[in-house]
Scaffold this motif. Sequence first.
Motif, mmCIF file in Angstrom:
data_model
loop_
_atom_site.group_PDB
_atom_site.id
_atom_site.type_symbol
_atom_site.label_atom_id
_atom_site.label_comp_id
_atom_site.label_asym_id
_atom_site.label_seq_id
_atom_site.Cartn_x
_atom_site.Cartn_y
_atom_site.Cartn_z
ATOM 1 N N LYS A 156 0.844 -1.191 0.000
ATOM 2 C CA LYS A 156 0.000 0.000 0.000
ATOM 3 C C LYS A 156 0.879 1.240 0.000
ATOM 4 N N PRO A 157 0.790 2.034 -1.062
ATOM 5 C CA PRO A 157 -0.038 1.839 -2.251
ATOM 6 C C PRO A 157 0.636 0.923 -3.272
ATOM 7 N N LEU B 118 -11.326 -1.535 -10.287
ATOM 8 C CA LEU B 118 -10.698 -1.618 -8.968
ATOM 9 C C LEU B 118 -11.569 -0.981 -7.896
ATOM 10 N N GLN B 119 -12.270 0.088 -8.255
ATOM 11 C CA GLN B 119 -13.152 0.709 -7.279
ATOM 12 C C GLN B 119 -14.320 -0.193 -6.928
ATOM 13 N N LYS B 120 -14.791 -0.996 -7.877
ATOM 14 C CA LYS B 120 -15.856 -1.928 -7.572
ATOM 15 C C LYS B 120 -15.422 -2.943 -6.530
ATOM 16 N N GLU B 121 -14.128 -3.230 -6.469
ATOM 17 C CA GLU B 121 -13.602 -4.163 -5.468
ATOM 18 C C GLU B 121 -13.268 -3.470 -4.158
ATOM 19 N N GLY B 122 -13.553 -2.180 -4.064
ATOM 20 C CA GLY B 122 -13.328 -1.457 -2.816
ATOM 21 C C GLY B 122 -11.982 -0.780 -2.693
ATOM 22 N N ALA B 123 -11.211 -0.706 -3.756
ATOM 23 C CA ALA B 123 -9.879 -0.095 -3.694
ATOM 24 C C ALA B 123 -9.979 1.406 -3.936
ATOM 25 N N ARG B 124 -9.137 2.166 -3.250
ATOM 26 C CA ARG B 124 -9.023 3.604 -3.454
ATOM 27 C C ARG B 124 -7.910 3.856 -4.469
ATOM 28 N N VAL B 125 -8.236 4.596 -5.517
ATOM 29 C CA VAL B 125 -7.350 4.724 -6.663
ATOM 30 C C VAL B 125 -6.948 6.185 -6.840
ATOM 31 N N LEU B 126 -5.688 6.372 -7.232
ATOM 32 C CA LEU B 126 -5.148 7.696 -7.572
ATOM 33 C C LEU B 126 -4.476 7.582 -8.933
ATOM 34 N N ARG C 9 -2.043 9.979 1.257
ATOM 35 C CA ARG C 9 -3.504 9.920 1.294
ATOM 36 C C ARG C 9 -4.037 8.536 1.625
ATOM 37 N N GLY C 10 -3.158 7.563 1.785
ATOM 38 C CA GLY C 10 -3.601 6.216 2.120
ATOM 39 C C GLY C 10 -4.301 5.507 0.975
ATOM 40 N N MET C 11 -3.854 5.733 -0.238
ATOM 41 C CA MET C 11 -4.458 5.104 -1.401
ATOM 42 C C MET C 11 -4.042 3.637 -1.520
ATOM 43 N N ASP C 12 -4.900 2.840 -2.144
ATOM 44 C CA ASP C 12 -4.581 1.438 -2.365
ATOM 45 C C ASP C 12 -3.813 1.219 -3.671
#
Length: 456
Positions: free
Chosen positions: A250-251, A275-283, A331-334
């Motif tokens: 992470k990230p 990826l967002q559908k799987e709950g991941a935070r994306v940048l 920002r704690g992105m995945d």
Amino acid sequence: MFRFFKKKPDPIDPIAADQQTDAEAWQPAPAAGHADLSADSNHVPQPNGDPQLADEGLQNADQTAPMVEDAAPEAPRVGLLSRWFKRNPELPPSGGDVEPKLEDSAVGEAVDEDDLIGDAWKGDSLEEQSEESEEAQKPEDSDDSDDSDDSEQKSSWLAKLRGGLAKTGKSIGGIFVGVRVDEDLFEELETALIMADTGVEATQALLVALRAKVKQERIEEAAGVKQALRDVLAEHLRVLEKPFEVGRVKPLVVMMTGVNGAGKTTSIGKLAFCLQKEGARVLLAAGDTFRAAARQQLVEWGSRNNVDVIAQEGGDPAAVAFDSVNAGRARGMDVVMVDTAGRLPTQLHLMDELKKIRRVIAKADPTAPHEVLLVVDGNQGQNVLSQIRAFDAAVGLTGLIVTKLDGTAKGGTLAAVAAGAQGVRPIPVYWIGVGERIEDLQPFVAAEFAAAVIGE
């Protein structure tokens, strides 16, 4: 003239009689009408003894009659409707037991539609009717509805995949129609596989495995050989099937590469959606600073997916990548996906810049980039192998994204990649794209792809 009509009256029409009866029922009292006429200064009195004056009186009465009838213009129509209901007590067309009715106190009012529907809804309140309709439309089990939606989406995806590879499926699948299992069948199959961009090395490997399977299982029908080919091809492509793991670091820094026009920036937007559908935070990082409007295109994809985009107008792509990795960590992105400019493998100075971007990313995170993906156009055939070989030598590829399989793509190139043809490594294929919609990028499954290639 009026006397002529008196002597020879017209035949009585029953419908007109009904209308006249109802009209008379709704007209004012005769006394009130004569009172109004007598008040008129132009009214001529009618002596009882003079016929000519009587005729003039009738003429004046004719001229003033419409004034009296205007008081209830709709009365004949309403009277006819009410009499029809009285004379025809049959059931309404809906089959209900309710007799249509018309209230006598309302002139020209339409019949209540609820009374014409039937017994099921008569007498129920609006709240009860709405509750019954909601219960009828409400699914019995939400879990079952979710499963059905997933199955429908899966079937739609498979239909698109078969449609994209329909040309190859017809050329290969048509070989097994009305033929015997002999050497001629294998020769025709060899030609069809080579024409599908499978390549010589992959074609030979597939035919060797197919002959062994047919001999071992003693298959004597062409349909059985087709089924065996699907299993052999699926097993051959299994080396390319690998899930994309999110969360191991992470990230997760993903570096996107590819030639011009392969659909790299579009694939980034679609991948962010997946990826967002799987709950991941994306940048996202707009590292393509060479192509016109590339930054605006990625910003638009970020707006659609509600994803932040790190961009600099006219900045160094390596600096954009460096800032993006630091921003993702803060920002704690995945996942942090870094876009790069498209380039040809023969443009050595641009390939050197791609190496520089990778080195700068490693300065921001010593373990990054964790994934280096190459986006290839599925319509380019054997040219894909040279692209894989050049980009792998420059930045070390970890996965592939195959796009535009909904066009004239033949699909056999992946079999060549799996066979390691022309010195390439069997690099995993994470996703394949079969359309322009945002959900048309799906994970690669060897069995599904093999079935589409042979026309099943």
